[in-house]
Motif scaffolding. Sequence first.
Motif, PDB file in Angstrom:
ATOM      1  N   ASP A 116      61.858  71.374  50.675  1.00 43.08           N
ATOM      2  CA  ASP A 116      61.908  70.110  49.929  1.00 43.08           C
ATOM      3  C   ASP A 116      62.684  70.273  48.628  1.00 43.08           C
ATOM      4  OD1 ASP A 116      60.875  67.301  49.365  1.00 43.08           O
ATOM      5  OD2 ASP A 116      60.037  68.378  47.652  1.00 43.08           O
ATOM      6  N   ALA A 117      62.434  71.382  47.911  1.00 39.86           N
ATOM      7  CA  ALA A 117      63.113  71.620  46.638  1.00 39.86           C
ATOM      8  C   ALA A 117      64.603  71.875  46.842  1.00 39.86           C
ATOM      9  CB  ALA A 117      62.472  72.813  45.920  1.00 39.86           C
ATOM     10  N   VAL A 118      64.947  72.622  47.888  1.00 39.98           N
ATOM     11  CA  VAL A 118      66.358  72.914  48.172  1.00 39.98           C
ATOM     12  C   VAL A 118      67.113  71.638  48.521  1.00 39.98           C
ATOM     13  CG1 VAL A 118      67.926  74.045  49.800  1.00 39.98           C
ATOM     14  CG2 VAL A 118      65.973  75.300  48.881  1.00 39.98           C
ATOM     15  N   LYS A 119      66.471  70.747  49.266  1.00 36.84           N
ATOM     16  CA  LYS A 119      67.106  69.474  49.618  1.00 36.84           C
ATOM     17  C   LYS A 119      67.468  68.689  48.358  1.00 36.84           C
ATOM     18  CE  LYS A 119      65.094  68.654  54.196  1.00 36.84           C
ATOM     19  NZ  LYS A 119      64.181  67.792  55.000  1.00 36.84           N
ATOM     20  N   LYS A 120      66.560  68.691  47.394  1.00 41.76           N
ATOM     21  CA  LYS A 120      66.820  67.963  46.151  1.00 41.76           C
ATOM     22  C   LYS A 120      67.879  68.654  45.303  1.00 41.76           C
ATOM     23  CE  LYS A 120      62.226  65.862  45.794  1.00 41.76           C
ATOM     24  NZ  LYS A 120      60.981  65.750  45.010  1.00 41.76           N
ATOM     25  N   THR A 123      70.525  70.174  46.572  1.00 38.78           N
ATOM     26  CA  THR A 123      71.818  70.169  47.250  1.00 38.78           C
ATOM     27  C   THR A 123      72.339  68.765  47.560  1.00 38.78           C
ATOM     28  OG1 THR A 123      70.620  70.493  49.350  1.00 38.78           O
ATOM     29  CG2 THR A 123      71.499  72.449  48.270  1.00 38.78           C
ATOM     30  N   ASP A 124      71.925  67.798  46.754  1.00 40.53           N
ATOM     31  CA  ASP A 124      72.456  66.432  46.852  1.00 40.53           C
ATOM     32  C   ASP A 124      72.262  65.807  48.236  1.00 40.53           C
ATOM     33  OD1 ASP A 124      73.326  66.384  44.216  1.00 40.53           O
ATOM     34  OD2 ASP A 124      75.235  67.315  44.726  1.00 40.53           O
ATOM     35  N   GLU A 125      71.076  65.974  48.814  1.00 46.05           N
ATOM     36  CA  GLU A 125      70.790  65.339  50.099  1.00 46.05           C
ATOM     37  C   GLU A 125      70.742  63.822  49.912  1.00 46.05           C
ATOM     38  OE1 GLU A 125      67.695  66.133  53.671  1.00 46.05           O
ATOM     39  OE2 GLU A 125      66.800  65.541  51.780  1.00 46.05           O
ATOM     40  N   ALA A 126      71.198  63.099  50.910  1.00 45.56           N
ATOM     41  CA  ALA A 126      71.195  61.638  50.832  1.00 45.56           C
ATOM     42  C   ALA A 126      69.762  61.120  50.774  1.00 45.56           C
ATOM     43  CB  ALA A 126      71.918  61.056  52.042  1.00 45.56           C
ATOM     44  N   CYS A 127      69.558  60.008  50.102  1.00 48.55           N
ATOM     45  CA  CYS A 127      68.226  59.420  50.014  1.00 48.55           C
ATOM     46  C   CYS A 127      67.848  58.788  51.353  1.00 48.55           C
ATOM     47  CB  CYS A 127      68.171  58.374  48.899  1.00 48.55           C
ATOM     48  SG  CYS A 127      69.309  56.990  49.134  1.00 48.55           S
ATOM     49  N   ASP A 128      66.591  58.460  51.526  1.00 48.74           N
ATOM     50  CA  ASP A 128      66.125  57.898  52.795  1.00 48.74           C
ATOM     51  C   ASP A 128      66.646  56.467  52.982  1.00 48.74           C
ATOM     52  OD1 ASP A 128      63.845  55.913  51.801  1.00 48.74           O
ATOM     53  OD2 ASP A 128      63.649  57.776  50.669  1.00 48.74           O
ATOM     54  N   GLU A 129      66.552  55.989  54.207  1.00 43.53           N
ATOM     55  CA  GLU A 129      67.093  54.669  54.553  1.00 43.53           C
ATOM     56  C   GLU A 129      66.414  53.528  53.790  1.00 43.53           C
ATOM     57  OE1 GLU A 129      66.968  54.109  58.731  1.00 43.53           O
ATOM     58  OE2 GLU A 129      68.375  55.731  59.185  1.00 43.53           O
ATOM     59  N   LYS A 130      65.116  53.674  53.547  1.00 45.04           N
ATOM     60  CA  LYS A 130      64.388  52.631  52.834  1.00 45.04           C
ATOM     61  C   LYS A 130      64.921  52.480  51.412  1.00 45.04           C
ATOM     62  CE  LYS A 130      59.798  51.324  51.168  1.00 45.04           C
ATOM     63  NZ  LYS A 130      58.370  51.721  51.053  1.00 45.04           N
ATOM     64  N   THR A 131      65.118  53.612  50.733  1.00 49.29           N
ATOM     65  CA  THR A 131      65.636  53.587  49.356  1.00 49.29           C
ATOM     66  C   THR A 131      67.059  53.048  49.331  1.00 49.29           C
ATOM     67  OG1 THR A 131      64.287  55.507  48.770  1.00 49.29           O
ATOM     68  CG2 THR A 131      66.114  54.970  47.300  1.00 49.29           C
ATOM     69  N   GLU A 132      67.860  53.475  50.307  1.00 45.20           N
ATOM     70  CA  GLU A 132      69.241  52.981  50.369  1.00 45.20           C
ATOM     71  C   GLU A 132      69.263  51.474  50.589  1.00 45.20           C
ATOM     72  OE1 GLU A 132      73.190  53.450  53.199  1.00 45.20           O
ATOM     73  OE2 GLU A 132      71.844  55.182  52.935  1.00 45.20           O
ATOM     74  N   GLY A 133      68.349  50.974  51.419  1.00 49.12           N
ATOM     75  CA  GLY A 133      68.274  49.542  51.667  1.00 49.12           C
ATOM     76  C   GLY A 133      67.904  48.778  50.404  1.00 49.12           C
ATOM     77  N   GLU A 134      66.983  49.327  49.618  1.00 44.76           N
ATOM     78  CA  GLU A 134      66.578  48.689  48.367  1.00 44.76           C
ATOM     79  C   GLU A 134      67.739  48.652  47.376  1.00 44.76           C
ATOM     80  OE1 GLU A 134      63.266  51.045  47.154  1.00 44.76           O
ATOM     81  OE2 GLU A 134      61.826  50.045  48.484  1.00 44.76           O
ATOM     82  N   ILE A 135      68.533  49.721  47.364  1.00 41.80           N
ATOM     83  CA  ILE A 135      69.696  49.774  46.470  1.00 41.80           C
ATOM     84  C   ILE A 135      70.720  48.716  46.882  1.00 41.80           C
ATOM     85  CG2 ILE A 135      71.646  51.173  45.694  1.00 41.80           C
ATOM     86  CD1 ILE A 135      69.871  53.647  46.023  1.00 41.80           C
ATOM     87  N   SER A 138      72.578  59.930  46.495  1.00 40.76           N
ATOM     88  CA  SER A 138      71.957  61.231  46.767  1.00 40.76           C
ATOM     89  C   SER A 138      70.782  61.445  45.808  1.00 40.76           C
ATOM     90  CB  SER A 138      72.971  62.358  46.592  1.00 40.76           C
ATOM     91  OG  SER A 138      73.437  62.416  45.260  1.00 40.76           O
ATOM     92  N   ILE A 139      69.956  62.404  46.135  1.00 43.31           N
ATOM     93  CA  ILE A 139      68.799  62.717  45.306  1.00 43.31           C
ATOM     94  C   ILE A 139      69.201  63.694  44.223  1.00 43.31           C
ATOM     95  CG2 ILE A 139      66.497  63.735  45.318  1.00 43.31           C
ATOM     96  CD1 ILE A 139      66.282  62.955  48.265  1.00 43.31           C
TER      97      ILE A 139
END
Length: 247
Positions: free
Chosen positions: A204-208, A210-222, A241-242
């Motif tokens: 989880d920490a490595v994902k944050k 390395t600029d992993e894309a945010c989830d679909e729900k958050t992207e939809g809200e944006i 990205s996160i």
Amino acid sequence: MQSSDLEKVAVRTSIITIIINTLLSVFKLIAGVLGASMALISDAVHSASDVFSTVIVLIGVKISSKKADKKHPFGHERFECVAAIVLAVVLFATGAGIGYSGVENIVTGAYNDLEVPKVIALVAAAVSIVVKEAIFWYTLVAAKKVNSSALKADAWHHRSDALSSIGSLVGVVGAMCGVPVLDSVACLVICVMILVAAIKIFIDAVKKMTDEACDEKTEGEIRDYIASCNGVMSIDELLASILGNSV
């Protein structure tokens, strides 16, 4: 949540857990010595290591809460992820150590040489389980509230201590009932649970980091927010990205 709010929640949570862990460590150490339980003495040392892990969280959160500067124009939030990675490594090492101890005792038959513990050791192990489980949930709730990887890692470190105390309790009961090998068997089960938690926290920490894309729900809200702004005709492309605990 703003970085200042994250810092306040994290600092308050960390200070409370440091105080409780320090008192619990001293209590278990005294009970282990008086109750002739090596498992409980080892458990006391494990609790003391939780104080160290919480200090790491405090340092990580303090740094990550700093405002952006010339050297860090995007802020310092990734330092909080660094703290989570450090704690994941410590947690993994703790689990591996518990597992190694269990295997060694089983292979060498060392569990047969352990002195039968006294009732005070049984009471101390039971108290430790309740207290550490309470600290785990308290810290986890705070971690979810501020979306903190470091606090979440620290919460699972507390859970590992609760599991370790369960191993101590099983060992004490087993020794009293003439089956001391139960302590070592419990260590192996606890080891696996701790290692799985450590790996999840690390990923989880490595994902944050390395600029992993945010989830679909958050992207939809944006997308919905951007589309609601005056003058916006359409959205050709959205890249999000996160960054630490933020998007």
